[in-house]
Design a protein around this motif. Structure first.
Motif, PDB file in Angstrom:
ATOM      1  N   LYS A   7       0.889  -1.520  -0.032  1.00 37.85           N
ATOM      2  CA  LYS A   7       0.353  -0.005  -0.008  1.00 37.85           C
ATOM      3  C   LYS A   7       0.934   0.861  -0.121  1.00 37.85           C
ATOM      4  O   LYS A   7       0.773   2.359  -0.629  1.00 37.85           O
ATOM      5  N   CYS A  54     -13.962  -4.216   9.861  1.00 34.61           N
ATOM      6  CA  CYS A  54     -14.617  -3.334   8.879  1.00 34.61           C
ATOM      7  C   CYS A  54     -14.982  -2.272  10.413  1.00 34.61           C
ATOM      8  O   CYS A  54     -15.146  -3.272  11.350  1.00 34.61           O
ATOM      9  N   GLU A  69     -18.117   7.604   7.661  1.00 37.87           N
ATOM     10  CA  GLU A  69     -17.101   6.544   7.466  1.00 37.87           C
ATOM     11  C   GLU A  69     -17.407   5.216   7.594  1.00 37.87           C
ATOM     12  O   GLU A  69     -17.461   4.917   8.697  1.00 37.87           O
ATOM     13  N   PHE A  71     -14.264   2.529   7.217  1.00 35.03           N
ATOM     14  CA  PHE A  71     -13.095   1.622   7.637  1.00 35.03           C
ATOM     15  C   PHE A  71     -12.961   0.010   7.270  1.00 35.03           C
ATOM     16  O   PHE A  71     -13.895  -0.711   8.056  1.00 35.03           O
ATOM     17  N   THR A  72     -12.428  -0.242   5.399  1.00 34.75           N
ATOM     18  CA  THR A  72     -12.533  -1.661   5.068  1.00 34.75           C
ATOM     19  C   THR A  72     -11.194  -1.077   5.206  1.00 34.75           C
ATOM     20  O   THR A  72      -9.699  -0.963   5.243  1.00 34.75           O
ATOM     21  N   TYR A  75      -7.565   0.105   4.469  1.00 30.12           N
ATOM     22  CA  TYR A  75      -7.767   1.776   4.368  1.00 30.12           C
ATOM     23  C   TYR A  75      -6.784   2.163   5.723  1.00 30.12           C
ATOM     24  O   TYR A  75      -6.114   1.134   6.647  1.00 30.12           O
ATOM     25  N   PHE A  77      -6.586   5.119   8.677  1.00 30.69           N
ATOM     26  CA  PHE A  77      -7.403   4.982   9.473  1.00 30.69           C
ATOM     27  C   PHE A  77      -6.777   5.771  10.277  1.00 30.69           C
ATOM     28  O   PHE A  77      -6.252   5.687  11.245  1.00 30.69           O
ATOM     29  N   SER A 126      -0.389  10.339   0.498  1.00 31.43           N
ATOM     30  CA  SER A 126      -1.958   9.796   1.039  1.00 31.43           C
ATOM     31  C   SER A 126      -2.862  10.905   1.833  1.00 31.43           C
ATOM     32  O   SER A 126      -3.450  10.955   1.484  1.00 31.43           O
ATOM     33  N   THR A 130      -6.257  11.423   0.079  1.00 27.80           N
ATOM     34  CA  THR A 130      -7.818  12.054   1.423  1.00 27.80           C
ATOM     35  C   THR A 130      -8.023  13.427   0.682  1.00 27.80           C
ATOM     36  O   THR A 130      -9.266  13.308   0.753  1.00 27.80           O
ATOM     37  N   ILE A 133     -10.001  11.853  -1.937  1.00 24.81           N
ATOM     38  CA  ILE A 133     -11.345  11.627  -1.817  1.00 24.81           C
ATOM     39  C   ILE A 133     -12.874  12.391  -0.715  1.00 24.81           C
ATOM     40  O   ILE A 133     -13.758  11.971  -1.195  1.00 24.81           O
ATOM     41  N   ARG A 157     -19.147   0.479  -3.303  1.00 27.67           N
ATOM     42  CA  ARG A 157     -18.733  -0.168  -2.219  1.00 27.67           C
ATOM     43  C   ARG A 157     -19.644  -1.400  -1.760  1.00 27.67           C
ATOM     44  O   ARG A 157     -20.695  -1.350  -0.561  1.00 27.67           O
TER      45      ARG A 157
END
Lengths: 190, 190
Positions: A7, A54, A69, A71-72, A75, A77, A126, A130, A133, A157
């Motif tokens: 990532k 999640c 939000e 988060f999955t 992500y 976060f 990053s 953000t 998004i 999603r």
DNA sequence: GGCATTTATTAAACTAGTTTAATGAGAATC
DNA sequence: GATTCTCATTAAACTAGTTTAATAAATGCC
């Protein structure tokens, strides 16, 4: 930590030595469904990467829960708003499923940025991601109807609808469970 | 360029030599009321600092103008969404007043970040600042009524109401001129 | 398998916005 | 100074959501 490494490198080139330097600070953490990673008035000094599971990020004001939000997997976060500004959180981070996350402390993150210009760049990029998004989110809120936002979420999603109860999705979309029911009914008629 | 220098240093410590290195790339530019700095389908390869004036950032879709932001004194700005992603813009940047801005090209900005870890950090922190603002914007859109958003704008940026026509403010708030009139009327009654 | 609890849907009355169109008021032009 | 144009307000009909409350369907638990 392979997913995490991959990532990071999806943002910018990072040498092996720098990435190893960075990764050494991450610790694995498991959290059970229903557990809170954060609640209001706590300070958040950690940054997370979701390996599996999640987590919902929400506030409760005047008895109204508002999901910001979900988060999955994959992500990065935290309560970024409180984290960045070093202020007490107003939010919850709650596991909606048993989850596995990697965590790094804020001070260790600072060490990483001080040590590596490449990783500081990762940090900047990053944040840019953000930004993109959040920009899209703002445009959706401003320009789309609730129905359009629902359809878009369904498209982007779809798995959320399998793993998250509908009233939380309604909250995420900024409407009541009743409102979401109406939208679904309207759509099924056409 | 004193305002610009001061602005950069409000984010993080930057040595004299690094800041001079960075500032050398900025050029001054004057733009008259009504002129466009950017229009749809153009690529944006510049980043701006508003010295004096006011520029609106908006889209037009299906004949509907939607103002995203008013950039005034002390703002860094560009079409950040297109800039970051290197995609053609979908927006306008239009001077609502005669304005004076400083501009730096994207390639020069990259040079600055490559040359100076301190300025790369400034870049990261200014993205963080943008995040905070966008986060607040999202929360306002999700949690406040139009009336509350109007009152908040009135409080935070009162001078906008002197320099910008009301139908643009309505658009910024995400409503029609008629809707804004109604809100004002309702408020004046109580 | 049955009971309790949680979650989703439906209905009815209401609300804050919308659209369209007409009116009013201020500023710019000749 | 009258005309024109732009911008803001108002009214009326409409719409997509809200709240509250009742009902139905799923889920979890012993």
């Amino acid at each position: 930590m392979e997913d995490l490494k991959k990532k990071i490198r999806s943002f910018t080139k990072v040498s092996d030595s720098d990435i190893e330097f960075g990764l050494q600070f991450f610790k694995i953490r498991k959290i059970k469904k229903g557990e809170l990673l954060l609640k209001p008035n706590q300070c958040i000094n950690e940054f997370y990467f979701m390996q599996k599971g999640c987590i919902s990020y929400y506030t409760v004001e005047e008895g109204i829960t508002r999901v910001m939000e979900f988060f999955t997997e994959g992500y990065f976060f935290t309560d970024l708003y409180a984290f960045i500004q070093d202020i007490p959180s107003e939010s919850y981070l709650e596991a909606l499923e048993d989850s596995i996350i990697y965590t790094i402390s804020k001070s260790d993150q600072q060490k990483v940025y001080d040590h590596s210009h490449q990783l500081e760049r990762f940090g900047r990029l990053s944040m840019q991601r953000t930004f993109v998004i959040n920009f899209q989110r703002i445009n959706q809120l401003r320009n789309l109807s609730n129905q359009e936002r629902y359809l878009q979420l369904l498209e982007k999603r779809p798995s959320l609808f399998q793993r998250v109860p509908q009233y939380l999705i309604a909250s995420y979309l900024g409407l009541t469970p009743v409102g979401l029911s109406k939208i679904k009914k309207r759509l099924s008629k056409s």
